[in-house]
Design a protein around this motif. Structure first.
Motif, PDB file in Angstrom:
ATOM      1  N   ILE A  51       1.226  -1.143   0.225  1.00  0.00           N
ATOM      2  CA  ILE A  51       0.142  -0.337   0.179  1.00  0.00           C
ATOM      3  C   ILE A  51       0.668   1.163  -0.116  1.00  0.00           C
ATOM      4  CG2 ILE A  51      -1.417   1.317   0.978  1.00  0.00           C
ATOM      5  CD1 ILE A  51      -2.756  -1.480   2.398  1.00  0.00           C
ATOM      6  N   SER A  52       0.382   2.189  -1.145  1.00  0.00           N
ATOM      7  CA  SER A  52       1.311   3.162  -1.158  1.00  0.00           C
ATOM      8  C   SER A  52       0.701   4.629  -0.296  1.00  0.00           C
ATOM      9  CB  SER A  52       1.848   3.534  -2.039  1.00  0.00           C
ATOM     10  OG  SER A  52       0.017   3.999  -3.287  1.00  0.00           O
ATOM     11  N   ASP A  53      -0.648   4.584  -0.064  1.00  0.00           N
ATOM     12  CA  ASP A  53      -1.409   5.773   0.804  1.00  0.00           C
ATOM     13  C   ASP A  53      -0.681   5.335   2.076  1.00  0.00           C
ATOM     14  OD1 ASP A  53      -2.701   7.456   1.954  1.00  0.00           O
ATOM     15  OD2 ASP A  53      -4.132   7.262   0.050  1.00  0.00           O
ATOM     16  N   PRO A  54       0.093   6.992   2.334  1.00  0.00           N
ATOM     17  CA  PRO A  54       0.330   6.720   3.911  1.00  0.00           C
ATOM     18  C   PRO A  54      -0.985   6.546   5.167  1.00  0.00           C
ATOM     19  CG  PRO A  54       0.892   8.993   2.704  1.00  0.00           C
ATOM     20  CD  PRO A  54       0.310   7.885   1.789  1.00  0.00           C
ATOM     21  N   LEU A  55      -2.320   7.497   4.696  1.00  0.00           N
ATOM     22  CA  LEU A  55      -3.414   7.797   5.000  1.00  0.00           C
ATOM     23  C   LEU A  55      -4.103   6.029   5.629  1.00  0.00           C
ATOM     24  CD1 LEU A  55      -5.063  10.881   4.428  1.00  0.00           C
ATOM     25  CD2 LEU A  55      -3.758  10.527   6.773  1.00  0.00           C
ATOM     26  N   CYS A  56      -4.049   5.631   4.237  1.00  0.00           N
ATOM     27  CA  CYS A  56      -4.047   4.145   4.385  1.00  0.00           C
ATOM     28  C   CYS A  56      -3.181   3.086   5.169  1.00  0.00           C
ATOM     29  CB  CYS A  56      -4.732   3.875   3.256  1.00  0.00           C
ATOM     30  SG  CYS A  56      -6.449   3.858   2.323  1.00  0.00           S
ATOM     31  N   LYS A  57      -2.614   2.934   5.211  1.00  0.00           N
ATOM     32  CA  LYS A  57      -1.360   2.601   6.280  1.00  0.00           C
ATOM     33  C   LYS A  57      -1.505   2.061   7.121  1.00  0.00           C
ATOM     34  CE  LYS A  57       2.838   0.850   3.691  1.00  0.00           C
ATOM     35  NZ  LYS A  57       4.324   1.080   3.005  1.00  0.00           N
ATOM     36  N   ALA A 106      -7.695  -0.040  -0.017  1.00  0.00           N
ATOM     37  CA  ALA A 106      -6.357  -0.087  -0.622  1.00  0.00           C
ATOM     38  C   ALA A 106      -6.453  -1.781  -0.294  1.00  0.00           C
ATOM     39  CB  ALA A 106      -6.308   0.858   0.529  1.00  0.00           C
ATOM     40  N   HIS A 142     -12.305   3.196   5.952  1.00  0.00           N
ATOM     41  CA  HIS A 142     -11.590   3.777   4.547  1.00  0.00           C
ATOM     42  C   HIS A 142     -10.734   3.451   3.711  1.00  0.00           C
ATOM     43  CE1 HIS A 142      -8.614   5.732   7.030  1.00  0.00           C
ATOM     44  NE2 HIS A 142      -7.896   6.416   6.156  1.00  0.00           N
ATOM     45  N   ALA A 143      -9.777   2.192   4.824  1.00  0.00           N
ATOM     46  CA  ALA A 143      -8.861   1.756   4.250  1.00  0.00           C
ATOM     47  C   ALA A 143      -9.333   0.731   3.026  1.00  0.00           C
ATOM     48  CB  ALA A 143      -7.748   1.471   4.851  1.00  0.00           C
TER      49      ALA A 143
END
Length: 296
Positions: free
Chosen positions: A35-41, A61, A57-58
């Motif tokens: 996963i590249s999206d830092p918020l999802c991580k 992802a 919301h994750a």
């Protein structure tokens, strides 16, 4: 997508959250590297107590990461012990007498409103765990139920929007200590004994269960079919239940709703066919799978 709680057999380690794909389990923590999206991580955690509270919301992802995962990262499901799919829900809301045939076999009046009671997390166990309670009750009974897991904060929703708040569905066995349940007009003492309520083996996300009102639901004791029905027989369907309950209390991510059991429970049979030590109980719902446990 199928979400579950597990640990490696005989490891004694803490439970973690994983995703099942083709009989292999991938840890949520291991999938984060895709996963590249830092918020999802940041939102995703493998800790069962926090996972569902931060998932909403994750989820897309996580699904995408699963598609990218290296099969070598997976663990065979044969090598794990299952935990309850949600280990510490803030609420476990149960619905009583919610199938017409079950109302008749138990001698109840048809309810005009959903009949609600509760369980607590002390009662929850996982797939293949032993059902406890025989030392406290001589009348343990089985009850296969479709269970909903809430995916996002749900307050005063309309029936037309209710399904949007469900993360997914799982199987529950609402083991009932009938002798304790019937001692008073309140059912709680017979419904939440320590380690008495199996739930699992995994949560099937709602995108894979397009109509929860048309699922085959059955239970077996030592291979004998005891309950055989469909969720189409629910008196109060799932959107009605979500709307009704959320207008009484705010439902939070990870909360569980047990929607009721169909006819065929052991207590109502003549003579009663209750559970004994060593009995194997299988609860089965189409589109989800089988929940298997033995009575200890």
């Amino acid at each position: 997508m199928k979400l579950l709680t597990y640990r490696i057999k005989h490891s004694g380690e803490d439970y973690r959250v994983g995703v099942l794909l083709d009989d292999m389990i991938y840890s949520v923590e291991g999938l984060k590297k895709y996963i590249s999206d830092p918020l999802c991580k940041e939102s995703l955690t493998g800790h069962p107590a926090d996972f569902y509270r931060k998932l909403a919301h994750a989820l897309p992802a996580l699904e995408a990461a699963l598609c990218s995962a290296n099969p070598l990262d997976g663990i065979s499901k044969e090598n794990v012990e299952y935990g309850p799919v949600v280990t510490a829900p803030s609420k476990i809301i149960c619905v009583g007498v919610n199938y017409m045939d079950h109302v008749k076999e138990m001698g109840h009046d048809v309810p005009k409103l959903p009949v609600l009671f509760s369980k607590f997390s002390n009662a929850l166990i996982g797939h293949l765990d032993d059902i406890m309670g025989k030392e406290k009750s001589h009348q343990l009974d089985y009850e296969v139920e479709l269970a909903c897991v809430i995916g996002k904060t749900c307050m005063e929703v309309k029936e037309s929007e209710a399904l949007d708040y469900i993360l997914g569905y799982t199987i529950a066995n609402d083991i009932s200590a009938r002798d304790l349940q019937k001692r008073t007009s309140q059912w709680l003492q017979g419904k939440t004994l320590d380690r008495s309520t199996p739930i699992g083996p995994y949560i099937v996300t709602s995108d894979e269960i397009l109509d929860p009102g048309q699922l085959k639901i059955r239970s077996f004791v030592n291979g004998e079919c005891r309950q055989d029905s469909s969720t189409s027989q629910l008196i109060f369907n799932i959107p009605t239940l979500i709307a009704f309950i959320s207008n009484l209390m705010t439902l939070e991510p990870g909360d569980i709703i047990l929607t009721g059991t169909p006819h065929g429970v052991g207590f109502a049979k003549k003579p009663p066919q209750l559970l004994h030590s060593g009995d194997e109980v299988i609860c089965e719902i189409s589109g989800i799978g089988k929940l298997v446990n033995k009575v200890k």
